[in-house]
Design an enzyme around this catalytic site. Structure first.
Site, mmCIF file in Angstrom:
data_model
loop_
_atom_site.group_PDB
_atom_site.id
_atom_site.type_symbol
_atom_site.label_atom_id
_atom_site.label_comp_id
_atom_site.label_asym_id
_atom_site.label_seq_id
_atom_site.Cartn_x
_atom_site.Cartn_y
_atom_site.Cartn_z
ATOM 1 N N CYS A 89 0.866 -1.178 0.000
ATOM 2 C CA CYS A 89 0.000 0.000 0.000
ATOM 3 C C CYS A 89 0.903 1.228 0.000
ATOM 4 C CB CYS A 89 -0.898 -0.022 1.234
ATOM 5 S SG CYS A 89 -1.993 1.395 1.285
ATOM 6 N N CYS A 244 -3.126 7.005 -4.993
ATOM 7 C CA CYS A 244 -2.864 5.559 -4.907
ATOM 8 C C CYS A 244 -1.429 5.226 -5.360
ATOM 9 C CB CYS A 244 -3.875 4.755 -5.733
ATOM 10 S SG CYS A 244 -3.785 2.981 -5.357
HETATM 11 O O1 PYC Z 1 -1.720 3.836 -2.078
HETATM 12 O O2 PYC Z 1 -1.252 1.846 -2.857
HETATM 13 C C1 PYC Z 1 -2.009 2.629 -2.314
HETATM 14 C C2 PYC Z 1 -3.329 2.144 -1.877
HETATM 15 C C3 PYC Z 1 -3.865 0.910 -2.092
HETATM 16 C C4 PYC Z 1 -5.145 0.910 -1.503
HETATM 17 C C5 PYC Z 1 -5.348 2.164 -0.951
HETATM 18 N N1 PYC Z 1 -4.224 2.903 -1.196
#
Ligand code: PYC
Length: 326
Positions: A89, A244
């Site tokens: 994550c 993300c």
């Molecule tokens: O930032 O990789 C990320 C992530 C995955 C799920 C929520 N954030």
């Protein structure tokens, strides 16, 4: 549990992380994958207590710290959300680094720290301006231009890539997507859930049958300097408030595979909430090495108590609610 569970709350470019800093389980598997299985098998009630209602907001990611498994790492970490466990994550890793700094467990800027994760080691550097950069696990494009029939919508073409989690990436230039805008979150969520279900129904997976549990849409950036704006559906049905980290890594792997991003060139990824990650990549034998830079902020220190009379002390799960109906 007699001892309260102590957490540090933070958010990374809008997306929350709760790091368990005290009272958590001791995990003694030899690898991070074994430790993740130990958590799943023996301590899953802590995951739901930390990430589900009534204590947590949508999208909350829990980070369970462990002793490192490799000689040079600062710590090990297993990430989880209210749906289950994650390989890696990106936003969570930035939150962990900010939290370790807040606790005084690390203190040097411009120095690289290793963190062990179930997906492999990652590296983080804290900069004097307050930003943090992680070097993520190797990312790779698996299949490009994959069509999927989505009931009620028709054919959607996307790319399958790994960035620490498996993604199906869809560009608004090639698909009839609602505008990537905060006002469209419920339409974007519904479409992403439909695509996710269609991928499963048609047996479209990542490598070795890996389930694709993140759907990522791209559209025109609003921020002047950004390359694209994204919307990312996470496995718990929530959307990522940050750009993300694993999703930006997967995107850069696709761009590199298409010859549209050069090594070292910045990729500025805007999120649905208007926050930004700065990405870049280096090429490697199996794909790319992604680097993700952003900001995380500590927002609170929390102690969780588990009143045995509280029916929701381990969180409200959909399963539990269904049980109450019967
Ligand atoms: O930032 O990789 C990320 C992530 C995955 C799920 C929520 N954030």
């Amino acid at each position: 549990m007699a001892v309260p569970l102590r957490l540090i709350d933070s958010h990374t470019e809008g997306e929350p992380t709760r790091v368990v800093v005290d009272g958590g389980p001791h995990l003694d598997g030899a690898t991070m994958l074994e430790r993740r299985e130990e958590l799943r098998r023996d301590w899953d009630f802590l995951r739901t207590a930390i990430t589900a209602e009534p204590r947590a907001s949508e999208g909350t990611v829990a980070a369970f710290l462990t002793e490192p498994v490799s000689a040079d790492a600062a710590a090990g970490v297993v990430f989880a959300n209210r749906a289950g466990y994650l390989g890696m994550c990106g936003h969570g890793a930035l939150g962990v680094m900010r939290t370790l700094l807040h606790l005084g467990r690390i203190n040097a800027t411009n120095e690289r720290f290793a963190l062990d994760t179930p997906a492999g080691p990652i590296y983080a550097t804290l900069f004097d301006d307050g930003s943090i950069e992680i070097q993520n696990v190797t990312a790779r494009a698996f299949r490009l231009d994959v069509p999927v029939q989505v009931p009620g919508t028709g054919e959607i073409v996307g790319d399958i890539a790994y960035g620490g989690n498996w993604f199906f990436l869809v560009d608004a230039a090639r698909a009839p997507l609602p505008e990537i805008a905060a006002g469209n979150v419920s339409r974007l969520t519904s479409l992403a859930l439909e695509i996710c279900a269609a991928l499963q129904a048609h047996g479209i997976t990542g490598e070795d049958g890996a389930r694709i549990d993140h759907i990522e849409f791209f559209g025109k950036a609003r921020l002047l300097n950004a390359n694209a704006k994204n919307f990312v559906l996470c496995p718990d049905g929530s959307y990522d408030r940050s750009p993300c980290g694993t999703g930006t890594s997967a995107k850069m792997a696709v761009l590199a595979a298409r010859g549209r991003l050069r090594a070292g060139e910045p990729w500025l990824q805007e999120s649905i909430t208007g926050t930004l990650f700065t990405g870049r990549m280096e090429r490697c034998a199996d794909g790319i090495v992604p680097f993700i830079r952003g900001r995380a902020y500590v927002t609170g220190e929390t102690a969780l108590f588990f009143d045995t009379g509280d029916p929701f002390r381990y969180g409200i799960s959909a399963q539990e609610l269904r049980g109450r109906d019967s």
